[in-house]
Every structure is written in structure tokens, then in C-alpha cells.
Design an enzyme around this catalytic site. Structure first.
Site, mmCIF file in Angstrom:
data_model
loop_
_atom_site.group_PDB
_atom_site.id
_atom_site.type_symbol
_atom_site.label_atom_id
_atom_site.label_comp_id
_atom_site.label_asym_id
_atom_site.label_seq_id
_atom_site.Cartn_x
_atom_site.Cartn_y
_atom_site.Cartn_z
ATOM 1 N N ARG A 97 -15.423 65.317 -32.369
ATOM 2 C CA ARG A 97 -15.247 67.011 -31.464
ATOM 3 C C ARG A 97 -16.497 68.008 -31.170
ATOM 4 N NH1 ARG A 97 -10.090 66.627 -32.803
ATOM 5 N NH2 ARG A 97 -11.129 67.409 -34.434
ATOM 6 N N HIS A 113 -17.192 68.811 -27.160
ATOM 7 C CA HIS A 113 -17.653 69.983 -26.565
ATOM 8 C C HIS A 113 -18.859 69.920 -26.183
ATOM 9 C CE1 HIS A 113 -14.172 72.139 -29.006
ATOM 10 N NE2 HIS A 113 -14.029 70.982 -28.550
ATOM 11 N N ASN A 133 -15.725 77.443 -30.177
ATOM 12 C CA ASN A 133 -16.778 75.813 -30.750
ATOM 13 C C ASN A 133 -16.348 76.405 -32.786
ATOM 14 O OD1 ASN A 133 -16.981 74.726 -29.424
ATOM 15 N ND2 ASN A 133 -19.259 75.793 -28.229
ATOM 16 N N HIS A 156 -7.295 64.150 -30.991
ATOM 17 C CA HIS A 156 -7.204 64.760 -31.551
ATOM 18 C C HIS A 156 -5.833 64.236 -32.752
ATOM 19 C CE1 HIS A 156 -6.215 67.947 -28.277
ATOM 20 N NE2 HIS A 156 -7.798 67.711 -29.361
#
Length: 327
Positions: A66, A70, A97, A195
Site C-alpha cells: 500500500r 499511497h 497513512n 486488499h
């Protein structure tokens, strides 16, 4: 800028402006094997470090994957997620975050690369390569990573708040946010499959459990039995507890996340939203029926597409010596 008079002077001003604009493009300047001549062992070095890390800390797979997501969704894929701020105003300081971990792993990779090839490999490219290697170590399919990114020198908490896709986004917001970054609806549903790895703080979905419409109610699109289980772990206003996004398969890259969606057990509102669009729903149905026949390959393609967002190449940006600070 109109120039009916003083044409030559105005033209010079325009040319100066063009040279001052950073080279920010959707993948322009990237290629597979960018470091083949300058640091031929770069990807092998990253692979070795990630293999060592995953063997002792497999829970870092989700956060490291991730981290690349991000980074790319704020200012593009230019490593701004890694920068520190003495006043806690960098991207990593933004609440969305807080679930990211593994910055020390990126530093470890950077140290190994600097030892082999000083000043060559950007931190932005490290994030992209690490994400791929994490997928491979968790039983996903490998893919070729385009490299050639350079590092940005700005990182803003507010920009992270304004640009990261929120977990409560509906399908309209999701499609718009991906489209504005040059990503397709297929990229949206495929990348959502990420996910399958990692965890989330209760605060990212607690409204679905306790106050969905502001009346102390639950989200009707979330399975009631699952809500009961989640409430045992997530109390109101819980900001610290971590919940597996793909229970029982949190450290394996597979299609079980897609199995959860039609069962109304996707953790986020944005997960449930994938059933509200015919294209995203059809993709989920296909992967469930065919045992993920195309997902693993599709994920690599969509990761490459995402990795092209807003890159700095050529002489734009810099190659940081230390990923947490500008040179």
C-alpha cells in the site's frame, strides 16, 4: 499567454516558463530495465532484501504494497510518502497513512543499493520494485516493473488528506478518482484486489458498525453476522486496533477478497461499492467463477499502469541519497 506585441520577448518568456515546469508525465520516460547499464543487479538486490524481511516479518506485506499505492495517488509516484517532516506535516503524518509500516525496510533496501550503486536508484523506483516483490513473496504472479522515476522534494499532509481515496467512497467517487489519474474502471476493481493483503484500523470503517447515517445505525450493505464479529474487536472511537481485511488469508496474495464482496463482508464502503457498477461487479463474478483465471496477470498490468501516474523523469526531481529527506 497572448503576445500581439513584443513577440520575440514574449516568446523568450514562454520558453523560459516551459523549461521551469517540472517534467510530470503519465509514464513518459519509464522503461523496463532502466538501470541495466548503470546498476544491473538493482532488482536482484531488492529481491534479496525483501525475501529476508518477509521471512521474518510477513505482516509487512500489506503495508509495503500500500505504500506504493499511497505514494502514487498523491503527487504521483515520486517517493513523497517517504519524506519526514520536523513539524509532522508530511504525507506519512496524515491519518490515512497511519496504517503504513515498513519505512525501515525501504531504508534497508536503499542502503544496500547505495552500497552497490551510489546515487543511481531513486526511492520512487524502490517503492515500485518492493511492491512487486512483496506480491511475489506472498504467492502472487511476478511482472516487469518499469523504472526511471526520480524523487520529488515536497510532501504535504494536507495533500494526502485531499488526494487519497477514502474508504467510505461510493462507486461514483471511486471511478472519478481513478479516471483523473488515467486509470480505468478495470484498474479500479483489479487494484482493489490488493486488499487481500494486510490490515486496517477500526476507524476506517467504524461508521459502518455504529453510525452509518448519523443515527446510530449500521450499514445494511454489511453482513449482520460480520458486524457482530467486528464489534467484538472494534469498540466505538477505537483508533488503534487492526483488523484483517481478508480474514484468514491476510498474508497470501489470492482472490479470497473477491469472495467476500458478494457475501457483504468487504470491510470498507468502497469494497461494497464495487457491486454498484456493472463492470466491476462482472469482473468480481468472473474471478469467483473461474478461480481467479485472469486476476494475477491483470494485477501486474494495473500495477504498471498505476506506477506511471505523475512520474518525474529526465532531469526533473532528484535521486535522494536517503529516502526520508531531500538531498
Amino acid at each position: 499567454m497572448a503576445c500581439p506585441k513584443l513577440f520575440l520577448s514574449c516568446l523568450l518568456v514562454q520558453l523560459m516558463f516551459l523549461f521551469l515546469v517540472p517534467e510530470v508525465a503519465h509514464g513518459q520516460g519509464l522503461k523496463v530495465g532502466f538501470y541495466q547499464k548503470t546498476c544491473p543487479n538493482a532488482e536482484a538486490i531488492v529481491k534479496k532484501v525483501i525475501g529476508q524481511v518477509m521471512s521474518v516479518a510477513p505482516s509487512l506485506s500489506g503495508p509495503l504494497l500500500r505504500m506504493h499505492f499511497h505514494d502514487c495517488f498523491v503527487r504521483g509516484c515520486e517517493g513523497s510518502i517517504l519524506l519526514n517532516s520536523s513539524t509532522n506535516q508530511a504525507e506519512k503524518d496524515a491519518p490515512p497513512n497511519f496504517s503504513l509500516r515498513g519505512y525501515q525496510v525501504i531504508d534497508r533496501v536503499k542502503t544496500a543499493l547505495e552500497k552497490a550503486c551510489p546515487g543511481i536508484i531513486s526511492c520512487a523506483d524502490i517503492l515500485a520494485i518492493v511492491a512487486r516483490d512483496v506480491i511475489v513473496t506472498t504467492r502472487g504472479l511476478s511482472y516487469d516493473v518499469e523504472t526511471g522515476r526520480r524523487d520529488g522534494n515536497v510532501s504535504s499532509l494536507n495533500e494526502a488528506l485531499n488526494n487519497l481515496v477514502p474508504p467510505n467512497a461510493n462507486i461514483t467517487t471511486l471511478k472519478a478518482d481513478f479516471a483523473m489519474r488515467g486509470l480505468s474502471v478495470k484498474d479500479l476493481v483489479v487494484l482493489s484486489g490488493g486488499h487481500t493483503l494486510g490490515t486496517s484500523h477500526c476507524s476506517s470503517f467504524s461508521d459502518r458498525l455504529y453510525n452509518f447515517t448519523g443515527k446510530g445505525d449500521t450499514d445494511p450493505k454489511l453482513d449482520s453476522n460480520y458486524i457482530a464479529r467486528l464489534k467484538l474487536k472494534c469498540k466505538p472511537n477505537d483508533q488503534t486496533t487492526l483488523i484483517e481485511m481478508d480474514p484468514g488469508s491476510v498474508r497470501t496474495f489470492d482472490i479470497k477478497y473477491f469472495d467476500l464482496i458478494p457475501k457483504r463482508r468487504g470491510l470498507f464502503t468502497s469494497d461494497a461499492a464495487l457491486l454498484d457498477d456493472s463492470e466491476t461487479k462482472a469482473y468480481i463474478d468472473l474471478q469467483i467463477k473461474t478461480g481467479g483465471s485472469t486476476f494475477f496477470k491483470d494485477f501486474g498490468v494495473s500495477m504498471v499502469n498505476m506506477g506511471r501516474i505523475g512520474v518525474l523523469t529526465g532531469t526533473a526531481g532528484e535521486v535522494r541519497k536517503v529516502c526520508a529527506k531531500v538531498n
